[in-house]
Design a protein around this motif. Structure first.
Motif, PDB file in Angstrom:
ATOM      1  N   SER A   1      33.594 -56.650-114.522  1.00  0.00           N
ATOM      2  CA  SER A   1      32.700 -55.838-113.709  1.00  0.00           C
ATOM      3  C   SER A   1      33.477 -54.627-113.252  1.00  0.00           C
ATOM      4  CB  SER A   1      32.208 -56.632-112.506  1.00  0.00           C
ATOM      5  OG  SER A   1      33.305 -56.923-111.673  1.00  0.00           O
ATOM      6  N   GLY A   2      32.882 -53.832-112.406  1.00  0.00           N
ATOM      7  CA  GLY A   2      33.601 -52.724-111.786  1.00  0.00           C
ATOM      8  C   GLY A   2      33.661 -51.474-112.635  1.00  0.00           C
TER       9      GLY A   2
ATOM     10  N   VAL B   1      39.520 -55.752-112.461  1.00  0.00           N
ATOM     11  CA  VAL B   1      39.387 -56.445-113.750  1.00  0.00           C
ATOM     12  C   VAL B   1      40.001 -55.675-114.917  1.00  0.00           C
ATOM     13  CG1 VAL B   1      37.310 -57.729-113.082  1.00  0.00           C
ATOM     14  CG2 VAL B   1      37.060 -55.523-114.189  1.00  0.00           C
ATOM     15  N   HIS B   2      40.080 -54.360-114.821  1.00  0.00           N
ATOM     16  CA  HIS B   2      40.618 -53.536-115.905  1.00  0.00           C
ATOM     17  C   HIS B   2      42.019 -54.048-116.278  1.00  0.00           C
ATOM     18  CE1 HIS B   2      40.755 -49.294-117.768  1.00  0.00           C
ATOM     19  NE2 HIS B   2      41.877 -49.924-118.146  1.00  0.00           N
TER      20      HIS B   2
END
Lengths: 358, 358
Positions: free
Chosen positions: B44-45, B188-189
């Motif tokens: 996400s994000g 999350v990346h």
């Protein structure tokens, strides 16, 4: 000494004398962005819960059962017990008399050098593993119990610790509680566990050795000294009763970690009398309610560390109850270094807990 | 020695010689019921991710940047870099030159005894804290990178470790990765982190001391002996290359824990040559893909432990990469005893990982 606020605006390391371990207190880390929402567990599993009243046949036979106090009876069908202790159906240790043959003993497929250091040392592990079911109703936190029922739970802890620690082969017994998925619980119905083993786990041995070392050097108990310092200072105190104190330790590994200690030196939790049980169960209940007020439905563990029965120096051991809220996750740096980064200074945690009305 | 299956049908304890710690292997625990579903994170994000290409201004200036390989260019706008290293905006350690005044030094509100043991020992902590952004695209696992990009990531690890471990004040530097919320990731990346410190964390010091002790007693490196035993035995091997081996250690604290080691003795990860970097990045990438095949979107950490720069006996240190899948939660017993209960025998984990096609 003044009750001066101990602000920490940059990272610092603090030494945990008991564990002989440094932690990093890094308050500036709390400002970082996060893609994840902290999700707290909702209670579930009602209906097919093996701990609910009426499902007693789904657990092994109780080894101890505490009758319901009539004033607390809510359902006629559950009137017989308020706390039940049953053997764990999935024990982490081998139970003498029930253990299956240890195949590794007959198939030693790991190389064992004929001399020198053995890198593949293994041994059996015997003892007991019990579940303390704390309510016939499907509640999910001990904080939902009334004071009398909470005291009954603590009485069960005392009685079962007393039972196991007088068994010949047992060296160590610990009561612990896992609440919420993040704390390792697999069932939500409020319960605790007791594991008794014929070996002394490394951290417990280290703590016992450190307490003995302090006693030898200072002619005083480590925890007694700590209590006296903390009470005088005040900044890390959460709450006190005449005989017990709850505070956030100076070198807490996790945010809002709380230790509950008897103020007078006591080695064995299992020797508490009824008046002391009432106080410590009241203080624990209040402390968990404070925590839940600040962090609703928080996952947490608590652990009661009483003196091991196999050490000769157990008189220097001061029993403790440690409460570990699970507000952060253990990450790579911690796994690699055993050095925890705690983003909440214990002084700030204690202040927030004191201010949380209960 | 035969490749005999090492079945474990009851609990046993195993000794981790390196950490000098016992673990409990308890396969029967996997059968217990659970109210919770294991929820894996979804990425996400995207959109407001500070690590995505086009958002470079949201991070501090890069201290290192690795150009994109033309064949892998997917978006014209992200063509300039494939890996970027930036200072962490929320460092866990104090960065010399940028650190705010340490208020605790001028307000020492904790009691310090004039003689005897000090229960409130504290010190500053200086060093570096960097983020290695592993892709300009919003990917969430290093396993989604192609082999060349993975190798570039490992080159960044090597270069940054080399930089920090030759700094005068630095004693220790570690590269680690947190993937998924359960592993402590906040973004999350796909990224890793490097922390360099002017102190040696306790576990790293203990590991270094144990390796030195083994060397003195056996006239051989501990990890070299372990590799030779594990390769001969085979049951815990996941995969090998000419120069590296991935296996599930005999006394794994967590289910499906994997160690990757150079087969020839090497103390310093930062001295790897390009051919070795290619192999170890390939093996790590494959191992993570195996793990993700068995447990889709699993949370995990990895940690690269290279020799500390402040010890004289670092020649006996054998560097290692440890991969910690986060399939279970650390619960009360573990917090209280430092003795882990692992419900998956390492032999079973290794077999499943070998069989997971990649």
């Amino acid at each position: 000494m003044s009750r001066m606020r101990e602000d920490v605006t940059s990272s610092e390391m603090r030494h945990d004398w008991l564990a002989d371990r440094w932690v990093i207190i890094a308050p500036q880390r709390t400002a970082r962005p996060c893609d994840f929402d902290l999700v707290f567990d909702e209670p579930s599993g009602v209906g097919d819960c093996p701990f609910c009243c009426g499902h007693e046949a789904e657990t092994p036979l109780a080894v101890a059962s505490y009758p319901a106090i009539s004033a607390n009876r809510k359902k006629e069908s559950c009137a017989e017990w308020s706390v039940r202790v049953v053997p764990n159906k999935f024990p982490a240790v081998n139970i003498p008399g029930t253990r299956p043959p240890m195949r590794y003993a007959t198939h030693p497929a790991s190389p064992v050098p004929t001399n020198g250091i053995n890198l593949f040392k293994r041994r059996g592990l015997s003892g007991g593993h019990e579940v303390i079911v704390e309510s016939p109703e499907h509640l999910y936190s001990i904080s939902q119990l009334d004071p009398e029922s909470t005291q009954t739970v603590f009485r069960a802890y005392r009685d079962r610790l007393r039972y196991w620690l007088t068994e010949r082969e047992i060296c160590y017994a610990v009561v612990f509680k896992n609440v919420g998925q993040d704390a390792g619980a697999s069932l939500v119905h409020t319960h605790s566990q007791l594991i008794a083993t014929d070996i002394l786990p490394p951290d417990v041995q280290r703590a016992a050795e450190r307490m003995q070392l302090f006693y030898e050097q200072e002619n005083e108990c480590l925890m007694c000294r700590m209590i006296s310092d903390e009470v005088e200072l005040g900044v890390r105190i959460v709450e006190q009763t005449p005989d017990f104190v709850a505070f956030c330790p100076f070198a807490s590994r996790l945010p809002a970690l709380i230790t509950i200690l008897p103020r007078q030196h006591q080695s064995q939790f299992e020797k508490l009398n009824d008046q002391e049980l009432e106080q410590v169960s009241w203080l624990t209940h209040r402390t968990i309610r404070r925590l839940e007020k600040l962090y609703p439905a928080v996952a947490y563990n608590f652990v009661i560390q009483t003196a091991p029965s196999c050490r000769k120096d157990s008189a220097s051991f001061h029993w403790r109850l440690e409460l570990f809220p699970r507000l952060t996750k253990v990450a790579g740096f911690e796994w690699g270094s055993d050095c925890f980064i705690n983003p909440l200074a214990p002084e700030d945690a204690a202040r927030a807990l004191r201010q949380a009305g209960v």
